[in-house]
Design a protein around this motif. Structure first.
Motif, PDB file in Angstrom:
ATOM      1  N   LEU A  32       0.838  -1.203   0.000  1.00 14.58           N
ATOM      2  CA  LEU A  32       0.000   0.000   0.000  1.00 14.58           C
ATOM      3  C   LEU A  32       0.871   1.251   0.000  1.00 14.58           C
ATOM      4  CD1 LEU A  32      -2.787   1.351   0.206  1.00 14.58           C
ATOM      5  CD2 LEU A  32      -2.608   1.137   2.699  1.00 14.58           C
ATOM      6  N   ALA A  33       1.955   1.210   0.765  1.00 11.05           N
ATOM      7  CA  ALA A  33       2.858   2.366   0.821  1.00 11.05           C
ATOM      8  C   ALA A  33       3.488   2.657  -0.540  1.00 11.05           C
ATOM      9  CB  ALA A  33       3.958   2.125   1.858  1.00 11.05           C
ATOM     10  N   GLN A  34       3.621   1.630  -1.379  1.00  8.64           N
ATOM     11  CA  GLN A  34       4.231   1.796  -2.693  1.00  8.64           C
ATOM     12  C   GLN A  34       3.214   2.021  -3.810  1.00  8.64           C
ATOM     13  OE1 GLN A  34       7.556   1.887  -2.668  1.00  8.64           O
ATOM     14  NE2 GLN A  34       7.474   1.444  -0.475  1.00  8.64           N
ATOM     15  N   THR A  58      -5.952  -8.262  -3.468  1.00  6.68           N
ATOM     16  CA  THR A  58      -6.074  -8.121  -4.920  1.00  6.68           C
ATOM     17  C   THR A  58      -6.666  -6.777  -5.328  1.00  6.68           C
ATOM     18  OG1 THR A  58      -8.192  -9.297  -4.820  1.00  6.68           O
ATOM     19  CG2 THR A  58      -6.242 -10.603  -5.353  1.00  6.68           C
ATOM     20  N   HIS A  59      -6.881  -5.902  -4.369  1.00  4.63           N
ATOM     21  CA  HIS A  59      -7.463  -4.586  -4.665  1.00  4.63           C
ATOM     22  C   HIS A  59      -6.638  -3.459  -4.036  1.00  4.63           C
ATOM     23  CE1 HIS A  59     -11.162  -6.039  -6.576  1.00  4.63           C
ATOM     24  NE2 HIS A  59     -11.242  -6.951  -5.624  1.00  4.63           N
ATOM     25  N   THR A  71      -1.295   4.901  -6.867  1.00  6.06           N
ATOM     26  CA  THR A  71      -2.514   5.706  -6.784  1.00  6.06           C
ATOM     27  C   THR A  71      -2.640   6.434  -5.447  1.00  6.06           C
ATOM     28  OG1 THR A  71      -3.825   3.816  -6.019  1.00  6.06           O
ATOM     29  CG2 THR A  71      -3.734   4.203  -8.385  1.00  6.06           C
ATOM     30  N   LEU A  72      -1.701   6.192  -4.544  1.00  9.16           N
ATOM     31  CA  LEU A  72      -1.727   6.916  -3.280  1.00  9.16           C
ATOM     32  C   LEU A  72      -1.150   8.309  -3.490  1.00  9.16           C
ATOM     33  CD1 LEU A  72      -2.592   6.098  -0.377  1.00  9.16           C
ATOM     34  CD2 LEU A  72      -0.170   5.767   0.130  1.00  9.16           C
ATOM     35  N   SER A 100      -7.004   7.975  -1.177  1.00  4.18           N
ATOM     36  CA  SER A 100      -6.529   9.232  -1.758  1.00  4.18           C
ATOM     37  C   SER A 100      -7.674  10.196  -2.033  1.00  4.18           C
ATOM     38  CB  SER A 100      -5.761   8.951  -3.053  1.00  4.18           C
ATOM     39  OG  SER A 100      -4.542   8.278  -2.774  1.00  4.18           O
ATOM     40  N   LYS A 101      -8.767   9.702  -2.586  1.00  3.84           N
ATOM     41  CA  LYS A 101      -9.901  10.575  -2.887  1.00  3.84           C
ATOM     42  C   LYS A 101     -10.513  11.158  -1.617  1.00  3.84           C
ATOM     43  CE  LYS A 101     -11.245   8.547  -7.342  1.00  3.84           C
ATOM     44  NZ  LYS A 101     -12.290   7.803  -8.091  1.00  3.84           N
ATOM     45  N   THR A 102     -10.611  10.337  -0.583  1.00  4.24           N
ATOM     46  CA  THR A 102     -11.180  10.815   0.680  1.00  4.24           C
ATOM     47  C   THR A 102     -10.292  11.875   1.306  1.00  4.24           C
ATOM     48  OG1 THR A 102     -12.235   8.672   1.068  1.00  4.24           O
ATOM     49  CG2 THR A 102     -11.979  10.125   2.967  1.00  4.24           C
ATOM     50  N   LEU A 103      -8.979  11.629   1.336  1.00  6.07           N
ATOM     51  CA  LEU A 103      -8.063  12.589   1.949  1.00  6.07           C
ATOM     52  C   LEU A 103      -7.983  13.879   1.139  1.00  6.07           C
ATOM     53  CD1 LEU A 103      -5.133  10.262   3.126  1.00  6.07           C
ATOM     54  CD2 LEU A 103      -7.017  11.222   4.470  1.00  6.07           C
TER      55      LEU A 103
END
Length: 267
Positions: A43-45, A239-240, A48-49, A249-252
């Motif tokens: 997730l850190a990598q 897998t997601h 899309t973040l 990202s969208k929420t933040l």
């Protein structure tokens, strides 16, 4: 514009996969029962973040580099310790993401921080877990070793190679049993709702988190609530990763555009 040096944790609870001293927000990730901080390395990598988001992950005692430390089998005690460990990181807004047992811990830590200098997280993301107000009797921690391993195989969050290795199993089973005991004996103490945005994420075939039970997280915040359903079971996020990172990202990004409130990091 200059940035201060990134803070260093005063204890081993927090992992930083990619330090970003210029980050606008720090996303703190809470692993599932038996899980470790490294679970959130992908997730850190994620591409899309948002680039101005720094990912931190909580490392519970009793696993990996903390494997010699005493296990904690109490959600409240663990939440107390995590809240203390996050103090050096309160110079930037925090957001929380917790999966399964980690969702309960993220919620409990948010409750602890809201009355202090850090304040509520900018956003709370809870994954694969029913609302804390809905108690369901759990007995996984009472299973014998063979049945406990069978439960892990069905859940799908543990590498099968680990479950087939007797030496690794000898280290895994006590940790998993301890974590299940902690979350199955947990009882929510009724408190006033949070005010931050709360997003619940779940797999559409998750036997541990029926949609109605996940929807009940709505009552735990007076802020915006959203429910995101992905295809898959309890570990749908394996897998997601990109889809989950996109939701975060969208929420933040939406939260950053709103006016600041009077409650610390809940802005």
């Amino acid at each position: 514009m200059s940035f201060s040096p990134p803070p260093q944790p005063s204890d081993p609870w927090i992992r930083r996969f990619r330090p970003r001293p210029e980050a606008d927000v720090r996303l703190v990730c809470f692993p599932h029962a038996g899980g470790s901080a490294s679970y959130f390395h992908p997730l850190a990598q994620s591409p899309t973040l948002l680039p101005d988001t720094e990912v931190l992950a909580v490392q519970y005692p009793g696993r990996q580099d903390r494997r010699r430390e005493r296990l904690l089998d109490s959600v409240p005690e663990t939440a107390d310790r995590i809240a203390e460990a996050l103090a050096p990181f309160g110079d930037r807004p925090l957001a929380f993401f917790g999966h399964s047992m980690g969702a309960v811990l993220a919620f409990e830590v948010a409750q602890r921080l809201r009355e202090g200098a850090i304040g509520e997280p900018r956003a709370l993301f809870v994954s694969g877990r029913r609302a804390p107000s809905l108690h369901r009797r759990g007995t996984v921690h009472l299973l014998d070793d063979a049945d406990l391993v069978g439960e892990l195989r069905r859940a799908g969050g543990t590498d099968p190679r680990f479950l087939d290795d007797e030496e690794l199993l000898a280290e895994i089973i006590p940790v998993v049993r301890n974590d299940y005991r902690a979350v199955e004996l947990y009882r929510w103490t009724p408190t006033s709702p949070l005010s931050c945005p709360l997003t619940a994420l779940v797999g559409d075939r998750d036997p541990q988190a029926p949609l109605d039970d996940v929807e009940a997280w709505r009552q735990h915040t007076e802020g915006p609530f959203d429910l995101k359903v992905f295809s898959g079971g309890h570990f749908y996020l394996n897998t997601h990763q990109r889809g989950v990172a996109d939701v975060i990202s969208k929420t933040l990004a939406d939260r950053a555009q709103r006016p600041a409130t009077a409650r610390g990091n809940a802005r």
